[in-house]
Design a protein around this motif. Structure first.
Motif, PDB file in Angstrom:
ATOM      1  N   TRP A 154       0.937  -0.978   0.245  1.00  0.00           N
ATOM      2  CA  TRP A 154      -0.340  -0.267  -0.170  1.00  0.00           C
ATOM      3  C   TRP A 154       1.003   1.486   0.117  1.00  0.00           C
ATOM      4  N   ARG A 155       0.550   2.805  -0.603  1.00  0.00           N
ATOM      5  CA  ARG A 155       0.976   3.289  -0.567  1.00  0.00           C
ATOM      6  C   ARG A 155       2.106   4.676  -0.015  1.00  0.00           C
ATOM      7  N   ALA A 156       0.829   4.300   1.755  1.00  0.00           N
ATOM      8  CA  ALA A 156       1.439   4.558   2.570  1.00  0.00           C
ATOM      9  C   ALA A 156       2.344   4.378   3.424  1.00  0.00           C
ATOM     10  N   TYR A 157       3.004   2.819   2.903  1.00  0.00           N
ATOM     11  CA  TYR A 157       4.503   2.169   3.775  1.00  0.00           C
ATOM     12  C   TYR A 157       5.973   2.310   2.835  1.00  0.00           C
ATOM     13  N   ASN A 158       6.002   4.096   2.598  1.00  0.00           N
ATOM     14  CA  ASN A 158       6.167   4.333   1.737  1.00  0.00           C
ATOM     15  C   ASN A 158       7.506   3.972   2.586  1.00  0.00           C
ATOM     16  N   ASP A 159       8.866   4.925   1.090  1.00  0.00           N
ATOM     17  CA  ASP A 159      10.079   4.464   2.417  1.00  0.00           C
ATOM     18  C   ASP A 159      10.648   5.053   3.808  1.00  0.00           C
ATOM     19  N   TRP A 160       9.411   6.794   3.328  1.00  0.00           N
ATOM     20  CA  TRP A 160       9.975   7.853   4.459  1.00  0.00           C
ATOM     21  C   TRP A 160       8.511   7.112   5.665  1.00  0.00           C
ATOM     22  N   ALA A 161       7.693   6.432   5.985  1.00  0.00           N
ATOM     23  CA  ALA A 161       7.041   6.145   6.460  1.00  0.00           C
ATOM     24  C   ALA A 161       7.487   5.000   7.220  1.00  0.00           C
ATOM     25  N   LEU A 162       8.521   3.676   6.514  1.00  0.00           N
ATOM     26  CA  LEU A 162       8.898   2.726   7.247  1.00  0.00           C
ATOM     27  C   LEU A 162      10.323   2.735   7.824  1.00  0.00           C
ATOM     28  N   GLY A 163      11.054   4.886   7.797  1.00  0.00           N
ATOM     29  CA  GLY A 163      11.740   4.767   8.732  1.00  0.00           C
ATOM     30  C   GLY A 163      13.451   3.958   8.005  1.00  0.00           C
ATOM     31  N   GLY A 164      13.232   3.493   6.577  1.00  0.00           N
ATOM     32  CA  GLY A 164      14.835   3.407   5.895  1.00  0.00           C
ATOM     33  C   GLY A 164      14.654   2.033   6.350  1.00  0.00           C
ATOM     34  N   ARG A 165      13.469   1.228   6.879  1.00  0.00           N
ATOM     35  CA  ARG A 165      14.122  -0.380   7.423  1.00  0.00           C
ATOM     36  C   ARG A 165      13.694  -1.181   6.102  1.00  0.00           C
ATOM     37  N   PRO A 166      14.679  -2.537   6.370  1.00  0.00           N
ATOM     38  CA  PRO A 166      14.170  -3.284   4.597  1.00  0.00           C
ATOM     39  C   PRO A 166      12.293  -3.381   4.713  1.00  0.00           C
ATOM     40  N   HIS A 167      12.692  -3.822   3.226  1.00  0.00           N
ATOM     41  CA  HIS A 167      11.258  -3.216   2.822  1.00  0.00           C
ATOM     42  C   HIS A 167      10.834  -4.815   1.672  1.00  0.00           C
ATOM     43  N   GLU A 168      10.030  -5.964   2.268  1.00  0.00           N
ATOM     44  CA  GLU A 168       9.491  -6.663   1.535  1.00  0.00           C
ATOM     45  C   GLU A 168       8.093  -6.403   0.754  1.00  0.00           C
ATOM     46  N   VAL A 169       7.298  -6.767   0.009  1.00  0.00           N
ATOM     47  CA  VAL A 169       6.069  -6.248  -0.164  1.00  0.00           C
ATOM     48  C   VAL A 169       5.744  -7.935  -0.876  1.00  0.00           C
ATOM     49  N   ARG A 170       4.222  -8.503  -0.388  1.00  0.00           N
ATOM     50  CA  ARG A 170       4.047  -9.818  -0.348  1.00  0.00           C
ATOM     51  C   ARG A 170       2.293  -9.479  -0.683  1.00  0.00           C
ATOM     52  N   GLY A 171       1.621 -10.703  -1.506  1.00  0.00           N
ATOM     53  CA  GLY A 171       0.654 -10.537  -1.735  1.00  0.00           C
ATOM     54  C   GLY A 171      -0.868 -10.006  -0.123  1.00  0.00           C
ATOM     55  N   SER A 172      -1.991  -9.579  -0.129  1.00  0.00           N
ATOM     56  CA  SER A 172      -2.091  -9.536   1.331  1.00  0.00           C
ATOM     57  C   SER A 172      -2.891 -10.929   1.850  1.00  0.00           C
ATOM     58  N   ARG A 173      -2.898 -11.877   1.217  1.00  0.00           N
ATOM     59  CA  ARG A 173      -3.265 -12.913   1.872  1.00  0.00           C
ATOM     60  C   ARG A 173      -1.829 -14.001   1.909  1.00  0.00           C
ATOM     61  N   GLU A 174      -0.642 -13.497   1.792  1.00  0.00           N
ATOM     62  CA  GLU A 174       0.284 -13.853   2.205  1.00  0.00           C
ATOM     63  C   GLU A 174       0.658 -13.451   2.785  1.00  0.00           C
ATOM     64  N   LEU A 175       0.277 -12.453   4.032  1.00  0.00           N
ATOM     65  CA  LEU A 175       0.906 -11.729   5.537  1.00  0.00           C
ATOM     66  C   LEU A 175       0.139 -12.560   5.978  1.00  0.00           C
ATOM     67  N   GLU A 176       0.439 -14.297   6.957  1.00  0.00           N
ATOM     68  CA  GLU A 176      -0.796 -14.712   7.096  1.00  0.00           C
ATOM     69  C   GLU A 176      -0.543 -14.122   8.586  1.00  0.00           C
ATOM     70  N   MET A 177       0.696 -13.540   9.584  1.00  0.00           N
ATOM     71  CA  MET A 177       0.299 -13.298  10.787  1.00  0.00           C
ATOM     72  C   MET A 177      -0.554 -12.510  11.318  1.00  0.00           C
ATOM     73  N   VAL A 178      -0.114 -11.583  10.439  1.00  0.00           N
ATOM     74  CA  VAL A 178      -0.868 -10.714  11.092  1.00  0.00           C
ATOM     75  C   VAL A 178      -2.514 -10.730  10.422  1.00  0.00           C
ATOM     76  N   ASN A 179      -2.881 -11.743   9.430  1.00  0.00           N
ATOM     77  CA  ASN A 179      -3.930 -11.608   9.282  1.00  0.00           C
ATOM     78  C   ASN A 179      -4.799 -11.998  10.258  1.00  0.00           C
ATOM     79  N   SER A 180      -4.230 -13.500  10.893  1.00  0.00           N
ATOM     80  CA  SER A 180      -4.671 -14.225  12.075  1.00  0.00           C
ATOM     81  C   SER A 180      -4.448 -13.466  12.910  1.00  0.00           C
ATOM     82  N   LEU A 181      -3.507 -12.077  13.442  1.00  0.00           N
ATOM     83  CA  LEU A 181      -4.538 -11.026  14.407  1.00  0.00           C
ATOM     84  C   LEU A 181      -5.290  -9.825  14.374  1.00  0.00           C
ATOM     85  N   HIS A 182      -5.532  -9.984  12.735  1.00  0.00           N
ATOM     86  CA  HIS A 182      -6.916  -8.857  12.714  1.00  0.00           C
ATOM     87  C   HIS A 182      -8.192 -10.401  13.084  1.00  0.00           C
TER      88      HIS A 182
END
Length: 331
Positions: free
Chosen positions: A218-246
């Motif tokens: 999502w466009r909100a998660y850019n380098d400025w928002a992440l503070g220069g942390r390593p960023h990996e883009v996945r499909g929404s269904r591949e974020l299994e841990m955070v989907n389970s948390l939701h």
């Protein structure tokens, strides 16, 4: 022990009540240790300054006032006895409804509600720093709940036509969530939607500086928002841990049948506390009571009713919370 077996049922019940009160008072007395900051101004610099009937006192180097171990404490400022708070901790640990909690503790419904608000603030203070090298971050939306008569508020506008409870709701309030491979998580209300400014404030304070972040791109998660942390883009269904948390979050909030937007962050802190200490070796009821006995709160009864409607900006909430040592506080 042999005498207990020969006692009548009424005597056994009376003995159990006496033991429960004694255990609650002993745990409350042993929980008060040396504070980490001044409860009046939040300054971490203080020295010992004599004793009184309640124990050791300290002198704050910041504001120059003295305080004790029970100054602004949850149990010290309450008129309820320690056994009532111990029973309330058991109800909170089991996430019981408010009416059932009030019946068990022996208080009015309003008093039980305000006790819940104070304990949620204590839970937010007791959350530990997040651990992990990789975090999955994504936002979810909960239905808006803005109860009350807003026609006479003057400055507040609802933004839509009022409708009855049960009406099909709109997109709702955005909650930014993250979870690591170790199971540590955070849940924070952001300003209306997933934007870069709110993401930068929350992620900058919550996540370790060297961790990696996986998002759905999502466009909100850019380098400025992440503070220069390593960023990996996945499909929404591949974020299994955070989907389970939701899923667990919505199940937890849903049992309370509509949490007001003004109080939502408190319930999110309650949920994160349950997630963080669910694998603790100690009994969760006793652990929560220990946090109550050693906990402090800033948001008094008056300030609770003056909480911003629906929210202050994300930046202002975090600025106030950082001063008092409670990062998720809403005043």
């Amino acid at each position: 022990m042999d005498q207990v077996a020969t006692m009548s049922l009424a005597d056994k019940r009376e003995l159990a009540e006496v033991l429960r009160r004694a255990i609650a008072e002993d745990l409350a007395a042993s929980a008060c240790g040396e504070p980490d900051r001044c409860p009046k101004c939040g300054c971490p610099a203080f020295v010992r300054k004599g004793r009184d009937s309640s124990g050791q006192r300290w002198l704050c180097r910041g504001c120059g006032r003295t305080f004790g171990a029970r100054t602004f404490s949850l149990l010290g400022r309450s008129k309820l006895p320690a056994p009532a708070w111990m029973e309330f901790a058991a109800c909170m640990a089991d996430a019981l409804p408010l009416r059932e909690t009030a019946r068990r503790v022996g208080t009015s419904l309003y008093t039980a509600w305000f006790m819940r608000m104070r304990v949620c603030e204590v839970m937010g203070r007791r959350l530990l720093p997040l651990r992990g090298e990789s975090f999955e971050v994504d936002g979810t939306y909960l239905h808006d709940s803005l109860p009350g008569d807003h026609s006479r508020s003057g400055w507040f506008e609802l933004g839509r036509e009022p409708h009855r409870t049960g009406h099909e709701a709109d997109k709702g309030t955005c909650v930014l969530c993250g979870v690591s491979e170790l199971g540590d998580c955070f849940c924070e209300v952001v300003d209306g939607a997933e934007d870069s400014a709110s993401a930068m404030v929350v992620l900058g304070a919550r996540l370790p500086a060297s961790c990696g972040v996986a998002t759905d791109g999502w466009r909100a998660y850019n380098d400025w928002a992440l503070g220069g942390r390593p960023h990996e883009v996945r499909g929404s269904r591949e974020l299994e841990m955070v989907n389970s948390l939701h899923s667990r979050l919505k199940s937890f909030v849903g049992r309370f049948n509509g949490v007001s937007n003004r109080r939502l962050q408190r319930y999110l802190d309650w949920f994160c506390w349950r997630e963080q200490f669910r694998s603790s070796a100690r009994d969760r009821r006793e652990l929560l009571y220990g946090h109550e006995a050693n906990g402090r709160y800033v948001c008094t009864r008056q300030l609770t009713h003056l909480e911003a409607r629906p929210f202050m900006s994300c930046v202002n909430r975090w600025t106030i919370g950082e001063r008092h040592g409670y990062m998720s506080m809403v005043v």
